[in-house]
Design a protein around this motif. Structure first.
Motif, PDB file in Angstrom:
ATOM      1  N   CYS A  84       0.829  -1.205   0.000  1.00  0.00           N
ATOM      2  CA  CYS A  84       0.000   0.000   0.000  1.00  0.00           C
ATOM      3  C   CYS A  84       0.862   1.253   0.000  1.00  0.00           C
ATOM      4  O   CYS A  84       2.010   1.239   0.425  1.00  0.00           O
ATOM      5  N   THR A  85       0.293   2.326  -0.494  1.00  0.00           N
ATOM      6  CA  THR A  85       1.026   3.573  -0.639  1.00  0.00           C
ATOM      7  C   THR A  85       1.516   4.108   0.706  1.00  0.00           C
ATOM      8  O   THR A  85       2.658   4.570   0.808  1.00  0.00           O
ATOM      9  N   ASP A  86       0.693   4.050   1.749  1.00  0.00           N
ATOM     10  CA  ASP A  86       1.129   4.564   3.050  1.00  0.00           C
ATOM     11  C   ASP A  86       2.363   3.824   3.557  1.00  0.00           C
ATOM     12  O   ASP A  86       3.342   4.446   3.972  1.00  0.00           O
ATOM     13  N   ASN A 143      -7.668  -3.210   4.930  1.00  0.00           N
ATOM     14  CA  ASN A 143      -7.018  -4.309   4.209  1.00  0.00           C
ATOM     15  C   ASN A 143      -5.969  -4.922   5.144  1.00  0.00           C
ATOM     16  O   ASN A 143      -5.020  -4.250   5.552  1.00  0.00           O
ATOM     17  N   ARG A 144      -6.152  -6.181   5.486  1.00  0.00           N
ATOM     18  CA  ARG A 144      -5.266  -6.870   6.445  1.00  0.00           C
ATOM     19  C   ARG A 144      -3.797  -6.803   6.026  1.00  0.00           C
ATOM     20  O   ARG A 144      -2.914  -6.570   6.864  1.00  0.00           O
ATOM     21  N   ASP A 145      -3.516  -7.025   4.755  1.00  0.00           N
ATOM     22  CA  ASP A 145      -2.126  -7.012   4.287  1.00  0.00           C
ATOM     23  C   ASP A 145      -1.510  -5.617   4.409  1.00  0.00           C
ATOM     24  O   ASP A 145      -0.339  -5.478   4.756  1.00  0.00           O
ATOM     25  N   PHE A 146      -2.288  -4.589   4.101  1.00  0.00           N
ATOM     26  CA  PHE A 146      -1.790  -3.222   4.201  1.00  0.00           C
ATOM     27  C   PHE A 146      -1.510  -2.874   5.663  1.00  0.00           C
ATOM     28  O   PHE A 146      -0.486  -2.272   5.984  1.00  0.00           O
ATOM     29  N   ALA A 147      -2.430  -3.252   6.548  1.00  0.00           N
ATOM     30  CA  ALA A 147      -2.240  -2.989   7.977  1.00  0.00           C
ATOM     31  C   ALA A 147      -0.988  -3.711   8.484  1.00  0.00           C
ATOM     32  O   ALA A 147      -0.169  -3.131   9.205  1.00  0.00           O
ATOM     33  N   GLN A 148      -0.837  -4.958   8.075  1.00  0.00           N
ATOM     34  CA  GLN A 148       0.346  -5.741   8.448  1.00  0.00           C
ATOM     35  C   GLN A 148       1.618  -5.028   8.002  1.00  0.00           C
ATOM     36  O   GLN A 148       2.590  -4.943   8.754  1.00  0.00           O
ATOM     37  N   SER A 149       1.612  -4.486   6.801  1.00  0.00           N
ATOM     38  CA  SER A 149       2.779  -3.761   6.283  1.00  0.00           C
ATOM     39  C   SER A 149       3.109  -2.572   7.169  1.00  0.00           C
ATOM     40  O   SER A 149       4.283  -2.257   7.387  1.00  0.00           O
ATOM     41  N   GLY A 150       2.091  -1.921   7.690  1.00  0.00           N
ATOM     42  CA  GLY A 150       2.320  -0.792   8.581  1.00  0.00           C
ATOM     43  C   GLY A 150       3.049  -1.205   9.850  1.00  0.00           C
ATOM     44  O   GLY A 150       3.934  -0.481  10.329  1.00  0.00           O
ATOM     45  N   PHE A 151       2.707  -2.370  10.389  1.00  0.00           N
ATOM     46  CA  PHE A 151       3.406  -2.853  11.585  1.00  0.00           C
ATOM     47  C   PHE A 151       4.867  -3.176  11.268  1.00  0.00           C
ATOM     48  O   PHE A 151       5.763  -2.886  12.064  1.00  0.00           O
ATOM     49  N   ARG A 164       1.638   4.188  10.795  1.00  0.00           N
ATOM     50  CA  ARG A 164       0.384   4.213  11.564  1.00  0.00           C
ATOM     51  C   ARG A 164      -0.827   4.400  10.650  1.00  0.00           C
ATOM     52  O   ARG A 164      -1.888   3.844  10.924  1.00  0.00           O
ATOM     53  N   GLU A 165      -0.650   5.160   9.581  1.00  0.00           N
ATOM     54  CA  GLU A 165      -1.740   5.282   8.593  1.00  0.00           C
ATOM     55  C   GLU A 165      -2.044   3.912   7.992  1.00  0.00           C
ATOM     56  O   GLU A 165      -3.200   3.519   7.876  1.00  0.00           O
ATOM     57  N   ALA A 166      -1.010   3.206   7.602  1.00  0.00           N
ATOM     58  CA  ALA A 166      -1.191   1.881   6.996  1.00  0.00           C
ATOM     59  C   ALA A 166      -1.837   0.911   7.991  1.00  0.00           C
ATOM     60  O   ALA A 166      -2.705   0.119   7.620  1.00  0.00           O
ATOM     61  N   GLN A 167      -1.432   0.990   9.258  1.00  0.00           N
ATOM     62  CA  GLN A 167      -1.980   0.094  10.272  1.00  0.00           C
ATOM     63  C   GLN A 167      -3.490   0.252  10.405  1.00  0.00           C
ATOM     64  O   GLN A 167      -4.185  -0.685  10.786  1.00  0.00           O
ATOM     65  N   GLY A 168      -4.001   1.425  10.078  1.00  0.00           N
ATOM     66  CA  GLY A 168      -5.434   1.673  10.173  1.00  0.00           C
ATOM     67  C   GLY A 168      -6.234   1.194   8.978  1.00  0.00           C
ATOM     68  O   GLY A 168      -7.455   1.331   8.953  1.00  0.00           O
ATOM     69  N   SER A 169      -5.557   0.607   8.003  1.00  0.00           N
ATOM     70  CA  SER A 169      -6.237   0.141   6.798  1.00  0.00           C
ATOM     71  C   SER A 169      -7.167  -1.028   7.104  1.00  0.00           C
ATOM     72  O   SER A 169      -6.867  -1.883   7.938  1.00  0.00           O
TER      73      SER A 169
END
Length: 128
Positions: A27-29, A57-65, A50-55
């Motif tokens: 994801c872009t974030d 989309n599970r994979d995008f949120a995972q990427s944020g972590f 933190r923006e990505a973590q709020g997605s």
């Protein structure tokens, strides 16, 4: 010399294609956070993580972590990085346990150093 230029152009095009695939996957974030991390802009990287973590989309949120853990580790905040690892283990189907996450984190930090070198950035951040 012309053949060398063509090979170099093909290699660059392949690299750019892989970068684009990576961006679409995380994801872009998270991607922007990864870029900020490579540029030693840790606060920007964390904000993007933190923006990505709020997605939703599970994979995008995972990427944020992952971006958060990498950023904390890169700036020497080992405890903060380790605090994120259980969330990664919980979300990332490819990670078996915290030790596995730590190993992946270390491997990825090495790759970030290689990316920095490729883009003529400092191999490591001396100040966070």
């Amino acid at each position: 010399a012309e053949a060398d230029k063509r090979v170099a152009a093909e290699e660059q095009a392949e690299y750019e294609r892989r970068v684009q695939q990576f961006r679409e996957k995380i994801c872009t974030d998270a991607f922007n956070g990864f870029v900020a991390l490579a540029e030693c802009k840790h606060e920007v990287a964390l904000a993007n993580a933190r923006e990505a973590q709020g997605s939703s989309n599970r994979d995008f949120a995972q990427s944020g972590f992952w971006v958060e853990a990498l950023t904390e580790a890169d700036r020497g905040q080992v405890e903060a990085a380790q605090a994120v690892l259980p969330a990664i283990v919980e979300r990332d189907r490819d990670i078996a346990d915290v030790a596995d996450a730590e190993a992946r984190l270390d491997d990825t930090l090495v790759k970030i150093g290689e990316i920095r070198t490729r883009y003529d950035l400092a191999a490591s951040c001396t100040a966070g």
